[in-house]
Design a protein around this motif. Structure first.
Motif, PDB file in Angstrom:
ATOM      1  N   ILE A 118       1.045  -1.441  -0.166  1.00 25.94           N
ATOM      2  CA  ILE A 118       0.026  -0.228   0.416  1.00 25.94           C
ATOM      3  C   ILE A 118       0.924   1.018   0.493  1.00 25.94           C
ATOM      4  CG2 ILE A 118      -0.053   0.279   2.471  1.00 25.94           C
ATOM      5  CD1 ILE A 118      -2.549   1.528   0.172  1.00 25.94           C
ATOM      6  N   ALA A 119       1.813   1.163   0.750  1.00 23.35           N
ATOM      7  CA  ALA A 119       3.048   2.571   0.587  1.00 23.35           C
ATOM      8  C   ALA A 119       3.034   2.448  -0.860  1.00 23.35           C
ATOM      9  CB  ALA A 119       4.460   2.154   1.926  1.00 23.35           C
ATOM     10  N   LEU A 120       3.613   1.735  -1.612  1.00 25.21           N
ATOM     11  CA  LEU A 120       4.399   1.597  -2.879  1.00 25.21           C
ATOM     12  C   LEU A 120       3.273   2.029  -3.709  1.00 25.21           C
ATOM     13  CD1 LEU A 120       6.576  -1.505  -3.899  1.00 25.21           C
ATOM     14  CD2 LEU A 120       7.410   0.824  -3.188  1.00 25.21           C
ATOM     15  N   ILE A 121       2.120   1.575  -2.964  1.00 31.25           N
ATOM     16  CA  ILE A 121       0.587   2.329  -4.620  1.00 31.25           C
ATOM     17  C   ILE A 121       0.270   2.981  -4.400  1.00 31.25           C
ATOM     18  CG2 ILE A 121      -1.768   1.483  -4.463  1.00 31.25           C
ATOM     19  CD1 ILE A 121      -1.074  -1.353  -4.739  1.00 31.25           C
ATOM     20  N   ALA A 122       0.732   3.848  -2.797  1.00 32.02           N
ATOM     21  CA  ALA A 122       0.328   5.212  -2.615  1.00 32.02           C
ATOM     22  C   ALA A 122       1.027   6.657  -3.285  1.00 32.02           C
ATOM     23  CB  ALA A 122       0.212   5.676  -0.844  1.00 32.02           C
ATOM     24  N   VAL A 123       2.167   5.253  -2.630  1.00 34.77           N
ATOM     25  CA  VAL A 123       3.446   6.695  -3.806  1.00 34.77           C
ATOM     26  C   VAL A 123       3.339   6.945  -6.124  1.00 34.77           C
ATOM     27  CG1 VAL A 123       5.666   6.716  -3.920  1.00 34.77           C
ATOM     28  CG2 VAL A 123       4.923   6.462  -1.848  1.00 34.77           C
ATOM     29  N   ARG A 124       2.737   5.658  -5.964  1.00 34.31           N
ATOM     30  CA  ARG A 124       2.317   5.076  -8.152  1.00 34.31           C
ATOM     31  C   ARG A 124       1.697   6.306  -7.815  1.00 34.31           C
ATOM     32  NH1 ARG A 124       4.830   0.493 -10.086  1.00 34.31           N
ATOM     33  NH2 ARG A 124       6.699   0.515  -9.223  1.00 34.31           N
ATOM     34  N   SER A 125       0.195   6.301  -7.437  1.00 36.22           N
ATOM     35  CA  SER A 125      -0.380   6.285  -7.149  1.00 36.22           C
ATOM     36  C   SER A 125      -0.379   8.333  -7.446  1.00 36.22           C
ATOM     37  CB  SER A 125      -2.093   6.357  -6.445  1.00 36.22           C
ATOM     38  OG  SER A 125      -1.877   4.535  -6.498  1.00 36.22           O
ATOM     39  N   ASN A 126       0.237   8.801  -6.609  1.00 40.19           N
ATOM     40  CA  ASN A 126       0.138  10.104  -6.576  1.00 40.19           C
ATOM     41  C   ASN A 126      -0.257  11.104  -5.336  1.00 40.19           C
ATOM     42  OD1 ASN A 126       2.771  12.359  -7.115  1.00 40.19           O
ATOM     43  ND2 ASN A 126       1.963  11.676  -9.337  1.00 40.19           N
ATOM     44  N   GLY A 136      -3.963   3.834   3.078  1.00 41.34           N
ATOM     45  CA  GLY A 136      -3.815   2.932   4.171  1.00 41.34           C
ATOM     46  C   GLY A 136      -4.312   2.362   4.993  1.00 41.34           C
ATOM     47  N   PHE A 137      -5.116   3.019   5.222  1.00 46.12           N
ATOM     48  CA  PHE A 137      -6.109   2.819   6.363  1.00 46.12           C
ATOM     49  C   PHE A 137      -7.426   1.433   6.212  1.00 46.12           C
ATOM     50  CE2 PHE A 137     -10.750   3.828   8.568  1.00 46.12           C
ATOM     51  CZ  PHE A 137     -10.196   2.964   9.712  1.00 46.12           C
ATOM     52  N   SER A 138      -8.349   2.171   5.011  1.00 44.13           N
ATOM     53  CA  SER A 138      -9.241   0.789   4.129  1.00 44.13           C
ATOM     54  C   SER A 138      -8.393  -0.590   3.908  1.00 44.13           C
ATOM     55  CB  SER A 138      -9.660   1.806   3.181  1.00 44.13           C
ATOM     56  OG  SER A 138      -8.657   3.006   2.399  1.00 44.13           O
ATOM     57  N   ALA A 139      -7.449  -0.232   2.734  1.00 42.12           N
ATOM     58  CA  ALA A 139      -6.284  -1.475   2.952  1.00 42.12           C
ATOM     59  C   ALA A 139      -6.041  -2.372   3.939  1.00 42.12           C
ATOM     60  CB  ALA A 139      -5.240  -1.067   2.582  1.00 42.12           C
ATOM     61  N   GLY A 140      -6.060  -1.716   4.772  1.00 40.45           N
ATOM     62  CA  GLY A 140      -6.304  -2.819   6.180  1.00 40.45           C
ATOM     63  C   GLY A 140      -8.036  -3.252   6.536  1.00 40.45           C
ATOM     64  N   LEU A 141      -8.742  -2.282   6.306  1.00 41.84           N
ATOM     65  CA  LEU A 141     -10.106  -2.350   6.681  1.00 41.84           C
ATOM     66  C   LEU A 141     -10.523  -3.908   5.826  1.00 41.84           C
ATOM     67  CD1 LEU A 141     -12.225   0.335   7.145  1.00 41.84           C
ATOM     68  CD2 LEU A 141     -11.779  -1.407   9.011  1.00 41.84           C
ATOM     69  N   GLY A 142     -10.269  -2.997   4.395  1.00 39.45           N
ATOM     70  CA  GLY A 142     -10.512  -4.691   3.694  1.00 39.45           C
ATOM     71  C   GLY A 142      -9.747  -5.772   3.743  1.00 39.45           C
ATOM     72  N   PHE A 143      -8.356  -6.056   5.007  1.00 38.71           N
ATOM     73  CA  PHE A 143      -7.415  -6.828   4.537  1.00 38.71           C
ATOM     74  C   PHE A 143      -8.710  -8.225   6.351  1.00 38.71           C
ATOM     75  CE2 PHE A 143      -4.478  -8.976   7.677  1.00 38.71           C
ATOM     76  CZ  PHE A 143      -4.150  -9.677   7.353  1.00 38.71           C
TER      77      PHE A 143
ATOM     78  N   GLY B  95       5.381  -4.689 -12.385  1.00 38.04           N
ATOM     79  CA  GLY B  95       4.430  -3.779 -11.630  1.00 38.04           C
ATOM     80  C   GLY B  95       5.390  -3.347 -10.360  1.00 38.04           C
ATOM     81  N   VAL B  96       4.074  -3.247  -9.622  1.00 33.59           N
ATOM     82  CA  VAL B  96       4.292  -3.110  -8.138  1.00 33.59           C
ATOM     83  C   VAL B  96       5.712  -4.289  -7.026  1.00 33.59           C
ATOM     84  CG1 VAL B  96       2.508  -3.608  -7.124  1.00 33.59           C
ATOM     85  CG2 VAL B  96       4.672  -1.258  -6.243  1.00 33.59           C
ATOM     86  N   PHE B  97       4.945  -5.715  -7.894  1.00 36.01           N
ATOM     87  CA  PHE B  97       5.281  -6.531  -7.503  1.00 36.01           C
ATOM     88  C   PHE B  97       7.055  -6.735  -7.470  1.00 36.01           C
ATOM     89  CE2 PHE B  97       0.609  -7.074  -8.143  1.00 36.01           C
ATOM     90  CZ  PHE B  97       0.380  -7.691  -6.509  1.00 36.01           C
ATOM     91  N   VAL B  98       7.836  -6.114  -8.445  1.00 38.16           N
ATOM     92  CA  VAL B  98       9.448  -6.173  -8.491  1.00 38.16           C
ATOM     93  C   VAL B  98       9.760  -6.032  -7.025  1.00 38.16           C
ATOM     94  CG1 VAL B  98      11.518  -5.475  -9.898  1.00 38.16           C
ATOM     95  CG2 VAL B  98       9.079  -5.684 -11.033  1.00 38.16           C
ATOM     96  N   GLN B  99       9.311  -4.080  -6.513  1.00 38.27           N
ATOM     97  CA  GLN B  99      10.120  -4.075  -5.072  1.00 38.27           C
ATOM     98  C   GLN B  99       9.316  -4.634  -4.369  1.00 38.27           C
ATOM     99  OE1 GLN B  99       8.480   0.166  -6.577  1.00 38.27           O
ATOM    100  NE2 GLN B  99       9.950   0.879  -5.365  1.00 38.27           N
ATOM    101  N   LEU B 100       8.555  -5.527  -4.743  1.00 39.08           N
ATOM    102  CA  LEU B 100       8.033  -6.344  -3.240  1.00 39.08           C
ATOM    103  C   LEU B 100       8.681  -7.748  -3.289  1.00 39.08           C
ATOM    104  CD1 LEU B 100       3.858  -6.162  -3.227  1.00 39.08           C
ATOM    105  CD2 LEU B 100       5.494  -5.183  -1.639  1.00 39.08           C
ATOM    106  N   ILE B 101      10.054  -7.747  -4.194  1.00 39.56           N
ATOM    107  CA  ILE B 101      10.838  -9.305  -4.592  1.00 39.56           C
ATOM    108  C   ILE B 101      11.176  -8.729  -1.926  1.00 39.56           C
ATOM    109  CG2 ILE B 101      12.717 -10.298  -5.070  1.00 39.56           C
ATOM    110  CD1 ILE B 101      11.911  -9.328  -7.096  1.00 39.56           C
ATOM    111  N   VAL B 102      11.123  -7.597  -1.957  1.00 42.50           N
ATOM    112  CA  VAL B 102      11.846  -7.528  -0.913  1.00 42.50           C
ATOM    113  C   VAL B 102      11.093  -8.277   0.644  1.00 42.50           C
ATOM    114  CG1 VAL B 102      12.470  -5.502   1.192  1.00 42.50           C
ATOM    115  CG2 VAL B 102      12.799  -4.758  -0.751  1.00 42.50           C
TER     116      VAL B 102
END
Lengths: 196, 208
Positions: A118-126, A136-143, B95-102
């Protein structure tokens, strides 16, 4: 995207476990009984919310101005690991009962793909700061939603007869597959109808 | 030699140890993605196992996990940048899964369970075995999903060949659900059941 849109997206439409397979290890590993599943779900929600805000700040205030965006992976995972450690200490001090409930799950969360995901996706989505936090909160709720559903199904399944080779993990995956099939009803078209 | 072969079948990371499933399922929609992911994981696993094994006498016991994570993250960054530079379309697909190899548990798992107490040669063999086992498992899942789900097998484009093998019959009316999210969970569930079944049969034969 509006905040409601972000919440619906990450809780239902792009549920982290059932459509993106992030956080699958605890989903299978910790879903044997409802109590621990709920504990894990809350712990993850807590960490994803704080972590996506923290990683947003690091990306926008430190890495981008200094032109160090390529260090993203290393810094994010270290920040998340440090954050989990810090949260563990803070919770232990402030609320020993919550610490007892979450205690054993907290260290496991560092290697939960959902948090870094979610950290990476949030950054990529600007997203901006608040949007990152909400995501982040809703991703956790989904989990939490997915692991809660899964654990109740698995508790029920204990009393049913299952063919021997399918017992344990395989049937859990197949159940997850059927749940994912049900979650496909939540798609982009539904999201557009709901929020216009 | 045993260190190499054990990862392929007997301790296959995907089907037996069941580690590193998150990236496995997400990128298994096309065979080419599975190959790309497999190569990335082999590289990172090799790098981290070598360095953990080399540094095992210098890393204090208490901070070993953060140290391993830094080592792993450095190699993942290399793979990520390399893929962006030389295979941009693959990098976009994964996509994001390359970085998620960590956070792929196999890599940290092998560092903690094997590399930190072995010499470099054994660590290399272990990394190669586990990496190849992981790639083969990923290939099997993606092959099943792509053949059933879209009736194609996507490989690398060479010259006039666009890299896509279309299977007659299946490509006109595929089982679409296999290519979508639920398909991955169903495929791995049934494959694991198959592994359990053959394992149970083999142990029964051994005792009989």
């Amino acid at each position: 995207m509006s905040y409601v849109g972000i919440i619906i997206t990450f809780v239902f439409v792009e549920n982290f476990i059932l459509t993106k397979f992030l956080g699958l290890c605890p989903f299978i590993g910790v879903s044997k009984n409802t109590e621990s599943a709920v504990g894990m779900g809350f712990a993850v929600t807590f960490v994803t919310s704080v972590a996506s805000l923290a990683t947003w700040a690091i990306q926008k205030l430190i890495l981008q101005p200094l032109g160090l965006a390529f260090l993203q992976t290393i810094t994010f995972i270290l920040v998340i690991a440090a954050l989990v450690q810090l949260l563990e200490m803070v919770i232990q001090k402030i609320s020993p009962s919550l610490y007892k409930a979450l205690g054993i799950y907290l260290p496991l969360i560092t290697t939960n793909c959902a948090v870094l995901g979610i950290a990476l996706i949030a950054v990529r989505s600007n997203y901006n700061a608040l949007e990152s936090f909400v995501a982040g909160f809703s991703a956790g709720l989904g989990f939490l939603l997915a692991i809660l559903l899964m654990s109740t199904i698995r508790e029920r399944m204990n009393t049913e007869w299952v063919p021997k080779p399918l017992r344990g993990v395989p049937i859990a995956f197949i159940t997850g597959g059927l749940m994912a099939l049900a979650f496909m009803a939540f798609d982009k078209a539904l999201l557009r109808n709901l929020i216009g | 030699m045993g260190n190499f072969t054990k990862g392929i079948l007997k301790e296959n990371p995907i089907f037996i140890i069941m580690l590193g499933l998150c990236p496995t399922l997400a990128v298994s929609t096309q065979v080419v993605n599975a190959i790309g992911m497999g190569v990335g994981v082999i590289f990172v696993l090799l790098g981290s196992n070598i360095f953990v094994s080399l540094l095992k006498n210098f890393i204090p016991e208490k901070v070993r996990i953060p140290s391993y994570i830094v080592i792993i993250a450095s190699f993942v960054t290399m793979v990520d940048l390399f893929m962006q530079g030389y295979a941009p379309s693959l990098s976009k697909n994964l996509g994001v899964f390359v970085q998620l190899i960590v956070v792929n548990c196999i890599i940290l798992g092998r560092a903690e369970a094997f590399a930190k107490k072995s010499n470099v040669k054994d660590a290399v063999l272990d990394a190669l075995g586990m990496g190849v086992g992981f790639t083969l498992g990923l290939l099997l899942i993606s092959l099943i999903r792509e053949v059933l789900g879209s009736g194609t097998i996507t490989l690398f484009a060479i010259g006039n060949f666009d890299g896509v093998i279309r299977l007659p019959g299946l490509s006109e009316s595929p089982v679409r659900v296999m290519a979508l999210a639920p398909g991955a969970l169903l495929v791995i569930g049934y494959l694991k059941a198959l592994f359990n079944w053959t394992e149970a049969r083999r142990s029964k034969e051994a005792t009989a």
